[in-house]
Design an enzyme around this catalytic site. Structure first.
Site, PDB file in Angstrom:
ATOM      1  N   HIS A 127       0.912 -11.813   9.721  1.00 27.68           N
ATOM      2  CA  HIS A 127       0.530 -10.781  10.687  1.00 27.68           C
ATOM      3  C   HIS A 127       1.330 -10.828  11.975  1.00 27.68           C
ATOM      4  O   HIS A 127       1.600  -9.801  12.580  1.00 27.68           O
ATOM      5  CB  HIS A 127      -0.965 -10.840  10.939  1.00 27.68           C
TER       6      HIS A 127
ATOM      7  N   GLU B  12      -6.170  -2.951  -2.098  1.00 25.43           N
ATOM      8  CA  GLU B  12      -5.314  -4.113  -1.900  1.00 25.43           C
ATOM      9  C   GLU B  12      -5.731  -5.288  -2.779  1.00 25.43           C
ATOM     10  O   GLU B  12      -5.061  -6.303  -2.832  1.00 25.43           O
ATOM     11  CB  GLU B  12      -5.245  -4.517  -0.425  1.00 25.43           C
TER      12      GLU B  12
ATOM     13  N   ASP C 290      -1.213  -7.068   0.736  1.00 26.05           N
ATOM     14  CA  ASP C 290      -2.134  -7.904  -0.025  1.00 26.05           C
ATOM     15  C   ASP C 290      -2.052  -7.607  -1.513  1.00 26.05           C
ATOM     16  O   ASP C 290      -2.129  -8.516  -2.330  1.00 26.05           O
ATOM     17  CB  ASP C 290      -3.570  -7.718   0.479  1.00 26.05           C
TER      18      ASP C 290
ATOM     19  N   CYS D 251      -0.067   1.982   3.474  1.00 24.29           N
ATOM     20  CA  CYS D 251      -0.019   1.467   4.843  1.00 24.29           C
ATOM     21  C   CYS D 251       0.463   0.021   4.904  1.00 24.29           C
ATOM     22  O   CYS D 251       0.489  -0.586   5.956  1.00 24.29           O
ATOM     23  CB  CYS D 251      -1.375   1.609   5.524  1.00 24.29           C
TER      24      CYS D 251
HETATM   25  C1  PEP Z   1      -1.985  -4.697   3.548  1.00 26.53           C
HETATM   26  O1  PEP Z   1      -2.566  -5.657   3.027  1.00 26.53           O
HETATM   27  O2  PEP Z   1      -1.026  -4.108   3.010  1.00 26.53           O
HETATM   28  C2  PEP Z   1      -2.387  -4.207   4.867  1.00 26.53           C
HETATM   29  C3  PEP Z   1      -1.872  -3.114   5.377  1.00 26.53           C
HETATM   30  O3  PEP Z   1      -3.290  -4.962   5.543  1.00 26.53           O
HETATM   31  P1  PEP Z   1      -2.955  -6.296   6.339  1.00 26.53           P
HETATM   32  O4  PEP Z   1      -1.465  -6.475   6.348  1.00 26.53           O
HETATM   33  O5  PEP Z   1      -3.531  -6.152   7.692  1.00 26.53           O
HETATM   34  O6  PEP Z   1      -3.644  -7.350   5.516  1.00 26.53           O
HETATM   35 MG    MG Z   2      -4.460  -6.341   3.806  1.00 25.32          MG
END
Ligand code: PEP
Ligand code: MG
Length: 754
Positions: free
Chosen positions: A362, A603, A627, A674
């Site tokens: 992240h 995900e 994910d 996303c």
């Molecule tokens: C993902 O898992 O692709 C996502 C957008 O969520 P995060 O990266 O916050 O886990």
């Molecule tokens: Mg995610």
């Protein structure tokens, strides 16, 4: 043997540098295996030699001077084969090489084992015996195990040692450490190391040998912490709401009151060492709160521990009052987190480099969001030694140069210039619609998480916010933000973008997004209590958040709510029920709130196979490829050791995406992507071909992706997708797509990392 092994490993790990670590190895191994000689050769592939770096049994003067040719001798053979060679009569072997410089006499018994890290041979550990001797299985596996155990320590020490000599002599130009390219761009600046706060729990029990001196020390530390807190409070005055600022008052009150300070002083008087006394007092106080039933009061325990850590840090170090961040700060840490990143003033942060983590962590995602180059997983980085060094970060290739040569600096200044040029080229795309050559609109949305990120590019270009990660504002606080704080936060995003849609995702903590005040300790956090699972077990947290979202959207009506980490359909039913409950309660209370569209993130792979059932129940689908990829491929998105395997263009991931898009469309539900894949211009054509309706990405990717969209037709994208589906391997898919971009005149996007 196992105990000896442990002791050696421990001794090596606590050695201050490579030289000492290797001396320990050769000495201890020679004793343990009862041989005449034990030596370590480190392989220098550039100079094509195995350099004798430590020996016990050969002449010491040869260390650092004798080099065996890369592909000659038995050492060369061990390296080539990358496996042990065990000979009772080495001189009769055709590859035997007799060396006189190191004072070698004729040794018959020979056992050489490779030292390997990440598939690369770092060197060879050798034992020799004058008399013929065939080493037994136990001895071979002892050396083998030792070499494997030590490879990591040697890598680290080796990097530090090399860097120090590089600092001193600068004889080898362009030396760099390699990590994972995680956010593109280049930065030239100065390293600032982010340290973890002191750890109270490891303070040993000791007696004070100077109680009065310790008391003075303690009072000094308390006064400094008081000063720190006041400064922090003044600095946060404008950015934090009053409710949050009250925390500083509470902490100051605790410090000023007599119980914490008085009890610690008493303990020191009765003979405890200052750090021990602090540890005991803090634990005693924190435990009282730990036992309370009220969640709010329980949280005070972490406030007390936090205070303890601050005092301990002051006791342990003479750190200056506040880190002075230089103008072009390159933030370096063992395991950087989002919190470390936001602590650097935004206008001073030039790049981030983390020894652990990967491009999907992240903190890397956040770096991309604010347009700062990032390198993750630089495992050899000697974090503790580089504070204040000059450095260049190449986010395209994942390289950090420490104390770079002027020639390297010049090369990078050219690159920065090229980047600016590329940026100007992209600017022209910014004003155009996001539309394929055959007129299909593909709205591009923004992924964001911190209000402070706003104001960067994308604010006007984006058609909305496709993913607002609400956990980031939770992470930079000391406790769960209350309803009012959350309303203010969400209102700001909703207002900034209205009337464009804003997708607020409910809390997705856990995994690599822990909350400091809500510790969850699990051996498998990504498969554990994460995201929506926590929300379901703590409906009070979820309901507060949903209420805040609904209230924040009052009068704007651009809110959409998205649920992360859903695994089963019943979870959706339950959560939609809670959202409806929050809505009717608010209406009953007389608020003007509207029923928002609710969507689910796909995900967890299980949902791919239930997509049609899911689609019927929700208003939209958004695919979290970060994910989804990690769970489909069974590859931890944060682990640099397996980062090579983490690839969102793996054929299995592509097929999963197609299943989701087709399934959702069958029920007329729009699909967005996303995850980071949406911001990768190479993947754009594939997502277009699949019929994904909207893409949501970091601000830095918007224009690049739009450039691709404006350069192809949907029909052509479909054809290209079909060709890609015939390719078996993600690497070949990438090469194929790079060629496609070049052919359609977008070679500017094909540089590594872009
Ligand atoms: C993902 O898992 O692709 C996502 C957008 O969520 P995060 O990266 O916050 O886990
Ligand atoms: Mg995610």
């Amino acid at each position: 043997m196992l105990e000896i092994l442990h002791r050696i490993v421990q001794e090596v790990n606590s050695s201050p540098d490579l030289g000492e670590a290797l001396d320990v190895i050769v000495k201890r191994v020679k004793q343990a295996v009862a041989v005449d000689v034990c030596s370590v050769y480190l392989t220098d592939f550039e100079r094509r030699t195995h350099v004798l770096r430590a020996t016990n049994g050969l002449r010491q003067e040869a260390v650092g001077k004798v080099g065996l040719p890369l592909h000659r001798g038995l050492v060369g053979l061990v390296c080539e084969r990358a496996e042990p060679i065990n000979l009772d009569d080495a001189p009769s072997h055709p590859r035997y090489l007799f060396m006189t410089e190191s004072g070698e006499v004729l040794y018959h018994g020979f056992l050489g084992v490779p030292i390997i890290q990440n598939r690369r041979v770092l060197g060879v550990l050798v034992v020799r015996q004058r008399k013929p001797r065939k080493f037994d299985d136990g001895e071979v596996s002892f050396l083998f195990t030792l070499a494997a155990q030590l490879a990591g320590a040697i890598t680290h020490a080796k990097a530090s040692g090399e860097l120090i000599s590089l600092q001193e002599s600068l004889e080898t130009p362009a030396r760099f450490l390699q990590g994972r390219p995680s956010a593109s761009g280049v930065a030239v600046g100065k390293v600032v190391v982010a340290y973890r706060m002191a750890d109270l729990s490891v303070v040993p029990d000791r007696e004070s040998d100077d109680p009065q001196g310790d008391i003075d020390l303690f009072r000094g530390a308390v006064a400094r912490v008081e000063e720190d807190l006041k400064q922090l409070q003044a600095r946060m005055n404008e950015t934090l709401p009053a409710e949050e600022l009250a925390l500083f008052d509470a902490l100051l009150l605790m410090l000023g009151g007599d119980s914490l300070v008085g009890q610690t002083v008493d303990r020191i008087r009765s003979g405890e060492w200052v750090q021990t006394a602090l540890h005991h007092t803090i634990e005693e106080h924190a435990r009282v709160f730990d036992k309370m039933d009220d969640i709010y009061l329980r949280e005070r325990a972490s406030d007390i521990r936090d205070l303890g850590r601050r005092i301990l840090m002051r006791l342990q170090t003479d750190t200056p009052d506040e880190i002075e961040h230089p103008d072009r700060t390159i933030l370096v840490g063992e395991e950087l987190s989002a919190v470390d990143l936001v602590e650097v003033p935004k206008d001073k942060l030039a790049a981030i480099v983390s020894a652990s983590g990967s491009a999907s962590s992240h903190v890397a995602i956040l770096a991309r969001g604010i347009g700062v180059p990032a390198i993750m997983g630089v495992e050899d980085l000697p974090v503790g030694r580089v504070d204040g060094w000059d450095a260049i970060v190449d986010g395209y290739r994942g390289r950090i140069y420490l104390s770079p040569e002027p020639s390297v600096c010049m090369e990078y200044e050219r690159l920065v210039e090229e980047d600016l040029e590329f940026g100007r080229e992209l600017e022209a795309v910014g004003r155009q619609p996001s539309e394929t050559t055959d007129g299909i609109q593909v709205p591009l949305h923004l992924n964001t998480g911190l209000i402070s990120e706003m104001g960067a590019v994308g604010l006007t270009e984006a058609a909305g916010v496709g993913l607002y990660r609400t956990e980031l504002p939770f992470m930079i606080r000391d406790r769960f933000p209350g309803e009012a704080v959350q309303i203010a936060n969400y209102r700001k995003v909703l207002e900034t973008f209205a009337p464009r849609p804003v997708v607020l995702r409910t809390l997705d903590i856990g995994g690599d997004k822990p909350l400091p005040y809500f510790p969850v300790s699990e051996s498998n956090p990504f498969l554990g209590w994460r995201g929506i699972r926590i929300s379901l077990d703590h409906p009070e947290i979820f309901l507060t958040q949903v209420r805040a979202m609904l209230l924040a959207a009052s009068g704007l009506d651009n809110l959409q709510i998205m649920l992360p980490m859903i695994t089963t359909i019943s979870e959706v039913d339950e959560l939609v029920g809670l959202i409806q409950r929050a809505l009717s309660e608010l209406l009953e209370e007389g608020h003007e709130v509207a029923d928002p569209p609710v969507g689910v993130m796909v995900e967890v792979p299980a949902l791919v196979y239930q997509i049609e059932t899911l689609a019927r129940k929700v208003d939209f689908i958004s695919i979290g490829t970060n994910d989804l990829t990690q769970y489909l491929l069974a590859v931890d998105r944060n682990n640099p050791r397996v980062a090579e395997l983490y690839n969102d263009m793996h054929p299995a991931v592509l097929r999963a995406l197609m299943t989701v898009v087709e399934g959702a469309h069958r029920f007329g539900r729009p699909v967005s992507v996303c995850g980071e894949m949406a911001g990768n211009p190479l993947a754009t054509i594939l997502l277009l071909g699949m019929g994904v309706d909207t893409l949501s990405m970091s601000a830095g990717s918007l224009l690049k992706v739009k450039w691709v969209i404006r350069s192809v037709s949907r029909t052509r994208a479909r054809e290209l997708l079909q060709s890609v589906l015939r390719i078996e391997d993600a690497r070949q898919i990438r090469e194929f797509l790079e060629d496609v971009l070049k052919q359609i005149g977008l070679s500017g996007l094909v540089r590594p990392g872009r």
